[in-house]
Enzyme design. Structure first.
Site, PDB file in Angstrom:
ATOM      1  CG  ASP A   8     -32.372  42.465 -27.644  1.00 16.88           C
ATOM      2  OD1 ASP A   8     -32.733  42.602 -28.835  1.00 16.88           O
ATOM      3  OD2 ASP A   8     -33.135  42.651 -26.686  1.00 16.88           O
ATOM      4  CG  HIS A  68     -32.144  45.784 -18.909  1.00 14.56           C
ATOM      5  ND1 HIS A  68     -32.579  45.707 -17.602  1.00 14.56           N
ATOM      6  CD2 HIS A  68     -32.383  44.557 -19.456  1.00 14.56           C
ATOM      7  CE1 HIS A  68     -33.056  44.491 -17.367  1.00 14.56           C
ATOM      8  NE2 HIS A  68     -32.959  43.783 -18.483  1.00 14.56           N
ATOM      9  CG  HIS A 150     -36.774  46.549 -26.057  1.00 14.94           C
ATOM     10  ND1 HIS A 150     -35.736  45.862 -26.630  1.00 14.94           N
ATOM     11  CD2 HIS A 150     -36.751  46.242 -24.737  1.00 14.94           C
ATOM     12  CE1 HIS A 150     -35.090  45.185 -25.691  1.00 14.94           C
ATOM     13  NE2 HIS A 150     -35.688  45.398 -24.539  1.00 14.94           N
ATOM     14  CG  HIS A 177     -32.814  38.208 -25.420  1.00 10.92           C
ATOM     15  ND1 HIS A 177     -31.968  38.186 -24.338  1.00 10.92           N
ATOM     16  CD2 HIS A 177     -33.106  39.517 -25.600  1.00 10.92           C
ATOM     17  CE1 HIS A 177     -31.774  39.411 -23.874  1.00 10.92           C
ATOM     18  NE2 HIS A 177     -32.461  40.238 -24.635  1.00 10.92           N
TER      19      HIS A 177
HETATM   20 FE   FE2 Z   1     -35.072  44.099 -22.962  1.00 12.90          FE
END
Ligand code: FE2
Length: 256
Positions: A8, A68, A150, A177
């Site tokens: 990401d 997102h 994801h 992350h």
């Molecule tokens: Fe995400």
């Protein structure tokens, strides 16, 4: 054939890291094909046209998305770009595509993007049933299938890994992350890692400013997150694929 998946991209810092380091990795590792998760490129939420163009200008082959995807509404202007895919398990009829097939060194590589349903707060179809359908439709038209799942929960991710073991080339996780150290080749030959990490500011709370994160947890007030600044880091994974069998012979984490 070597495929690099990059975790990401967080804000402009992440885009800059990609620009600074991708060339070096390419040279050192002889990378043929690059997948980048870009859903946090615009200040941590979504992707602008400029971010997208900056990323693909680095010879990136595919940009994947996540929770997102719709964070910046200008995505509707370029959602149909062949290099952009969004989770395949959005409800039927939603704009964009959940997978695409690319050509590299005479091989056809399908890349599928999925979103998890555990702790994700996104109304979506079952990623398991959706991916099974996609694979049924494309397996005879592709040499390799790579999946970006994801998702938040490692249990959901690992289960997906085993669900697709032997059916796809590789499954890698994005979204948390934080890079996990569980990279492996599953029993039926699919390469798997729960999360490949992020590309953004090293000293940060998942790419975001630490003082804001602390304040939010300390006070429970809705302080607005902002992207952290400072020294960058690039996280990802390299799949080294046997050209004859199209199976991964080695999976190596990248953390630089
Ligand atoms: Fe995400």
């Amino acid at each position: 054939m070597k495929i690099l998946a990059i975790g990401d991209i967080i804000g402009e810092v992440g885009v800059k890291e990609l620009k600074n380091k991708l060339y070096q990795i390419r040279q050192k590792e002889e990378i043929d094909f690059v997948i980048v998760n870009g859903e946090n490129a615009a200040e941590g939420m979504g992707i602008t046209e400029k971010n997208f163009n900056d990323i693909i200008s680095q010879n990136v082959d595919v940009v994947t998305m996540g929770n997102h995807t719709w964070g910046k509404k200008e995505i509707f202007k370029f959602i149909d770009h062949p290099k952009l895919i969004r989770p395949a398990n959005y409800p039927k009829g939603v704009v964009g595509k959940g997978y695409n097939i690319y050509e590299c060194k005479n091989k056809k590589i399908a890349v599928i993007n999925l979103i998890g349903r555990v702790y994700m707060n996104v109304l979506s179809e079952s990623p398991f049933l959706v991916v099974a359908d996609i694979i049924k439709n494309i397996k005879d038209k592709t040499d390799m299938i790579i999946v970006d799942f994801h998702a938040e929960a490692t249990g959901e991710k690992i289960t997906m890994g085993y669900y697709l073991d032997g059916k796809v080339t590789a499954v890698f996780g994005t979204h948390t992350h934080v890079q996990t150290a569980d990279e492996r080749i599953l029993p039926k030959g699919t390469a798997y890692i729960s999360d490949i990490g992020m590309t953004g500011t090293k000293n940060s709370a998942l790419g975001m400013d630490v003082s804001v994160a602390i304040k939010r947890f300390e006070t429970a007030l809705p302080e607005r997150y902002k992207v952290a600044t400072g020294e960058g880091t690039l996280n990802g994974v390299i799949f080294d694929i046997n050209d004859k069998t199209n199976k991964v012979k080695a999976i190596t984490r990248v953390n630089m």
